[in-house]
Enzyme design. Sequence first.
Site, PDB file in Angstrom:
ATOM      1  N   ASP A   9       0.791  -1.241   0.000  1.00  0.00           N
ATOM      2  CA  ASP A   9       0.000   0.000   0.000  1.00  0.00           C
ATOM      3  C   ASP A   9       0.822   1.289   0.000  1.00  0.00           C
ATOM      4  O   ASP A   9       0.526   2.221   0.758  1.00  0.00           O
ATOM      5  CB  ASP A   9      -0.951   0.012   1.201  1.00  0.00           C
ATOM      6  CG  ASP A   9      -1.936  -1.136   1.189  1.00  0.00           C
ATOM      7  OD1 ASP A   9      -1.910  -1.943   0.238  1.00  0.00           O
ATOM      8  OD2 ASP A   9      -2.740  -1.235   2.134  1.00  0.00           O
ATOM      9  N   ASP A  51      -4.916  -0.590  -1.673  1.00  0.00           N
ATOM     10  CA  ASP A  51      -6.320  -0.429  -1.329  1.00  0.00           C
ATOM     11  C   ASP A  51      -7.016   0.082  -2.584  1.00  0.00           C
ATOM     12  O   ASP A  51      -6.496   0.971  -3.279  1.00  0.00           O
ATOM     13  CB  ASP A  51      -6.488   0.607  -0.212  1.00  0.00           C
ATOM     14  CG  ASP A  51      -6.461  -0.007   1.182  1.00  0.00           C
ATOM     15  OD1 ASP A  51      -6.237  -1.226   1.295  1.00  0.00           O
ATOM     16  OD2 ASP A  51      -6.650   0.733   2.154  1.00  0.00           O
ATOM     17  N   HIS A  53     -10.796   0.941  -2.988  1.00  0.00           N
ATOM     18  CA  HIS A  53     -12.147   0.961  -2.427  1.00  0.00           C
ATOM     19  C   HIS A  53     -13.182   1.482  -3.420  1.00  0.00           C
ATOM     20  O   HIS A  53     -12.863   2.290  -4.312  1.00  0.00           O
ATOM     21  CB  HIS A  53     -12.170   1.821  -1.166  1.00  0.00           C
ATOM     22  CG  HIS A  53     -11.309   1.277  -0.066  1.00  0.00           C
ATOM     23  ND1 HIS A  53     -11.443   0.001   0.421  1.00  0.00           N
ATOM     24  CD2 HIS A  53     -10.296   1.843   0.653  1.00  0.00           C
ATOM     25  CE1 HIS A  53     -10.565  -0.201   1.387  1.00  0.00           C
ATOM     26  NE2 HIS A  53      -9.846   0.907   1.539  1.00  0.00           N
ATOM     27  N   HIS A  62     -16.128   0.282   6.362  1.00  0.00           N
ATOM     28  CA  HIS A  62     -14.742   0.745   6.445  1.00  0.00           C
ATOM     29  C   HIS A  62     -14.654   2.267   6.427  1.00  0.00           C
ATOM     30  O   HIS A  62     -13.811   2.848   7.129  1.00  0.00           O
ATOM     31  CB  HIS A  62     -13.960   0.155   5.278  1.00  0.00           C
ATOM     32  CG  HIS A  62     -12.481   0.296   5.392  1.00  0.00           C
ATOM     33  ND1 HIS A  62     -11.746  -0.200   6.449  1.00  0.00           N
ATOM     34  CD2 HIS A  62     -11.568   0.877   4.554  1.00  0.00           C
ATOM     35  CE1 HIS A  62     -10.468   0.070   6.264  1.00  0.00           C
ATOM     36  NE2 HIS A  62     -10.334   0.721   5.128  1.00  0.00           N
ATOM     37  N   HIS A  78     -10.684   7.110   1.510  1.00  0.00           N
ATOM     38  CA  HIS A  78      -9.309   7.044   1.008  1.00  0.00           C
ATOM     39  C   HIS A  78      -9.200   5.976  -0.072  1.00  0.00           C
ATOM     40  O   HIS A  78      -9.996   5.048  -0.135  1.00  0.00           O
ATOM     41  CB  HIS A  78      -8.327   6.725   2.140  1.00  0.00           C
ATOM     42  CG  HIS A  78      -8.576   5.394   2.789  1.00  0.00           C
ATOM     43  ND1 HIS A  78      -9.524   5.217   3.787  1.00  0.00           N
ATOM     44  CD2 HIS A  78      -8.022   4.164   2.587  1.00  0.00           C
ATOM     45  CE1 HIS A  78      -9.547   3.953   4.164  1.00  0.00           C
ATOM     46  NE2 HIS A  78      -8.644   3.288   3.443  1.00  0.00           N
ATOM     47  N   LYS A 103      -7.104  -4.743  -3.103  1.00  0.00           N
ATOM     48  CA  LYS A 103      -7.857  -5.253  -1.957  1.00  0.00           C
ATOM     49  C   LYS A 103      -8.829  -4.197  -1.449  1.00  0.00           C
ATOM     50  O   LYS A 103      -8.695  -3.016  -1.769  1.00  0.00           O
ATOM     51  CB  LYS A 103      -6.910  -5.688  -0.838  1.00  0.00           C
ATOM     52  CG  LYS A 103      -6.007  -4.581  -0.297  1.00  0.00           C
ATOM     53  CD  LYS A 103      -4.994  -5.159   0.682  1.00  0.00           C
ATOM     54  CE  LYS A 103      -4.056  -4.105   1.229  1.00  0.00           C
ATOM     55  NZ  LYS A 103      -4.703  -3.145   2.125  1.00  0.00           N
ATOM     56  N   CYS A 145      -1.684  -2.301   7.813  1.00  0.00           N
ATOM     57  CA  CYS A 145      -1.626  -3.238   6.681  1.00  0.00           C
ATOM     58  C   CYS A 145      -0.305  -3.991   6.583  1.00  0.00           C
ATOM     59  O   CYS A 145      -0.286  -5.153   6.163  1.00  0.00           O
ATOM     60  CB  CYS A 145      -1.939  -2.500   5.383  1.00  0.00           C
ATOM     61  SG  CYS A 145      -3.638  -1.863   5.347  1.00  0.00           S
TER      62      CYS A 145
END
Length: 204
Positions: A9, A51, A53, A62, A78, A103, A145
């Site tokens: 990340d 990430d 999202h 989240h 984010h 992810k 993470c």
Amino acid sequence: MNRVLFIVDVQNDFTEGGALGVDGGTAVAAGIAELLSAYPDRYAHVVASRDWHDATGDNGGHFATDAAPDYTVTWPVHCVAGTTGAEYHPALRLDAVDVHVRKGMGEPAYSLFEGVTEGGETVRQLLDAWGADEVDVVGIATDHCVRASALDAVAAGRRVRVLRDLVAGVAPASSAAALEELAAAGAEIVDSRERPVGDDEPTA
């Protein structure tokens, strides 16, 4: 040599100036690039996670949408898919990355092991296919993470090293606690210039 590097990340939103920027994030990105340049043959494979999202909804709770984030379970928005914040930090060397993993697509996700490749493969499937038994972990954030990814790598039966000079955390106390937890779980906490056992590369 079946050693793999996990880059966790290293994204614009997690570095200085981002939605959840941590101090030292930019230096981590640059340091990882330097590591890959100095030791181009150290890793059989390099895996980078992001990430990624969903732009709508709260991504399984989240994102904080109805109240202030608690920075434990809920977080500010984010790394929304397709935005600049979700992109890798520009200092990272993407030409050295073999596999990209996304992810947190509609749900909370911390560990790189929770992600999948564009083709739907999991990281565990990749490690098994490669016969990879050693993993080095770098990235952001040490206390979230990176911690989750390294713990999952240990649980997957790999020999794990966390490169402490190439991770950055949200807070000093929780980052130190995460490294202690990882060491207790069996991970080695080392500097990036410390050679893995059996590494016959010349010192950079």
